[in-house]
Structure formats: structure tokens, C-alpha cells
Design a protein around this motif. Structure first.
Motif, short mmCIF file in Angstrom:
data_model
loop_
_atom_site.label_atom_id
_atom_site.label_comp_id
_atom_site.label_asym_id
_atom_site.label_seq_id
_atom_site.Cartn_x
_atom_site.Cartn_y
_atom_site.Cartn_z
N ASP A 1 0.83 -1.21 0.00
CA ASP A 1 0.00 0.00 0.00
C ASP A 1 0.86 1.26 0.00
OD1 ASP A 1 -2.27 -1.57 0.00
OD2 ASP A 1 -2.75 -1.23 2.13
N LEU A 2 1.91 1.26 0.82
CA LEU A 2 2.79 2.43 0.89
C LEU A 2 3.47 2.69 -0.44
CD1 LEU A 2 4.13 4.69 2.52
CD2 LEU A 2 5.90 3.03 3.19
N SER A 3 4.03 1.66 -1.04
CA SER A 3 4.72 1.87 -2.31
C SER A 3 3.73 2.19 -3.43
CB SER A 3 5.60 0.67 -2.68
OG SER A 3 4.84 -0.49 -2.83
N PHE A 4 2.51 1.69 -3.34
CA PHE A 4 1.50 2.04 -4.34
C PHE A 4 1.13 3.52 -4.23
CE2 PHE A 4 -2.75 2.35 -6.20
CZ PHE A 4 -2.47 1.86 -7.47
N ARG B 1 8.90 0.16 -6.64
CA ARG B 1 9.38 -0.61 -5.47
C ARG B 1 10.88 -0.90 -5.60
NH1 ARG B 1 5.87 -2.88 -1.88
NH2 ARG B 1 7.34 -4.51 -1.29
N LYS B 2 11.31 -1.33 -6.77
CA LYS B 2 12.72 -1.66 -6.96
C LYS B 2 13.59 -0.40 -6.92
CE LYS B 2 11.45 -5.75 -6.95
NZ LYS B 2 11.44 -6.36 -5.64
N LEU B 3 13.08 0.69 -7.47
CA LEU B 3 13.81 1.95 -7.40
C LEU B 3 13.89 2.42 -5.95
CD1 LEU B 3 15.23 4.10 -9.10
CD2 LEU B 3 13.05 5.27 -9.31
N GLY B 4 12.86 2.14 -5.16
CA GLY B 4 12.88 2.44 -3.74
C GLY B 4 14.00 1.69 -3.03
N HIS B 5 14.15 0.41 -3.37
CA HIS B 5 15.25 -0.40 -2.81
C HIS B 5 16.59 0.24 -3.13
CE1 HIS B 5 13.90 -4.39 -1.26
NE2 HIS B 5 12.79 -4.08 -1.91
N MET B 6 16.79 0.55 -4.40
CA MET B 6 18.07 1.15 -4.82
C MET B 6 18.32 2.47 -4.11
SD MET B 6 18.25 0.44 -8.92
CE MET B 6 19.48 1.69 -9.10
#
Length: 182
Positions: free
Chosen positions: A38-41, A76-81
Motif C-alpha cells: 500500500d505504501l509503495s503504491f 518498489r525496486k527503485l525504492g530499494h536502490m
């Protein structure tokens, strides 16, 4: 003397931002699958809304939701990076101040970030709706390498600028002494 004592006492505190970023990452990983999704969405929706405004696209709410769904995985993946890039920077700056540079900075900061990414993914195996992912460890490590490289470049430029300034000061002092001898 007092100045050196203060610096010696405060220098270890330069790692505090890295510890805070680690805490933030750990907190995000402690969210269950639904909360995390939900947060990443919400972030995906916000990015689409901002993009729509900047590009003057005038997207409807349903179009915004559609694009947010389409790009959610990448966000989401860009958030990880991004998280691990920030972690690497907050870790490299104090290491650089302690004199760790070059390949040793890559090795030390890289191992710490990759190790933290691996243990964080392991931590997720205990969280409802989450699971560990070797791919995420690789993405996290790649983000960390970007942060380490950026810190190396900025540090190199700063050291080079400082050395150039010092050379210029020495040159001016020599010129001044020559003039005084005449």
C-alpha cells in the motif's frame, strides 16, 4: 589541544546518520506485505500525479491508477536502490573522514551494505506476507555501489580542489617572498 579532543569525541557520531537509515530500512521491512504494498503504491500514484502535472497530461483518476499499477513494481525496486544508495552515502562520508578511500572504501562500505541487505531480506522471512529475495539483495547492492561511487567522485573532487588551493597559496607565498627580497 581542546579542539582535537572534541573532534576525537565527536567523530564516531558521524556514523549516526547511517544507523538512522539502517533503522528506517529495518522499519520498512517490518511492515507486513499489505502495508508495504500500500505504501509503495501510494508513492507510485503520487509519482504519476506529479508526472501528469509536469507533462500537462490531465490524466483522469482511473488513468492515474492504471499507470500507477503499471509502474508499481519498478517504483518498489527503485525504492530499494534509493534506500541503499542513501545508506552507502551516509556510511561512506564518515569512512572517508577516517581516511578510508579508493578500493578499500568500495570493499568496506560495499560489504557492510550488502551484508545489511542480506540480513534485512532474512528479517523479511519472519514478516507476514513478505519473503526474502536474492534479487532484492542484488538491487540493494547495486544502489549502494551507486552511492559509494558518487561519494568517491565528490571526495576526490574535494581533495583535489583542496590540494590545488594549497598549491596556489604556496605559489603566492613564494612570489611574495621574491618580491620582498628585491
Amino acid at each position: 589541544m581542546f579542539h582535537k579532543v572534541i573532534i576525537t569525541l565527536l567523530k564516531p557520531l558521524s556514523f549516526l546518520p547511517a544507523l538512522l537509515v539502517m533503522y528506517m530500512i529495518f522499519s520498512f521491512s517490518a511492515q507486513n506485505g499489505t502495508e508495504s504494498g500500500d505504501l509503495s503504491f501510494k508513492v507510485s500514484v503520487k509519482l504519476v500525479e506529479v508526472g501528469s502535472e509536469v507533462l500537462d497530461m490531465k490524466l483522469t483518476d482511473s488513468e492515474i491508477q492504471m499507470y500507477a499499477n503499471k509502474y508499481h513494481h519498478y517504483v518498489r525496486k527503485l525504492g530499494h536502490m534509493t534506500e541503499y544508495c542513501v545508506l552507502a552515502i551516509t556510511l561512506c562520508v564518515p569512512l572517508y573522514a577516517y581516511g578510508v578511500r579508493g578500493i578499500w572504501l568500495y570493499l568496506l562500505a560495499g560489504l557492510i551494505c550488502a551484508g545489511f541487505a542480506a540480513t534485512d531480506e532474512y528479517h523479511q522471512s519472519f514478516v507476514a506476507g513478505r519473503g526474502p529475495s536474492a534479487r532484492d539483495v542484488c538491487i540493494d547492492t547495486f544502489g549502494a555501489m551507486i552511492g559509494i561511487t558518487g561519494t568517491q567522485i565528490v571526495g576526490w573532487a574535494a581533495v583535489k580542489s583542496t590540494k590545488e588551493l594549497e598549491r596556489e597559496r604556496k605559489r603566492k607565498r613564494k612570489q611574495k617572498r621574491r618580491r620582498q627580497k628585491r
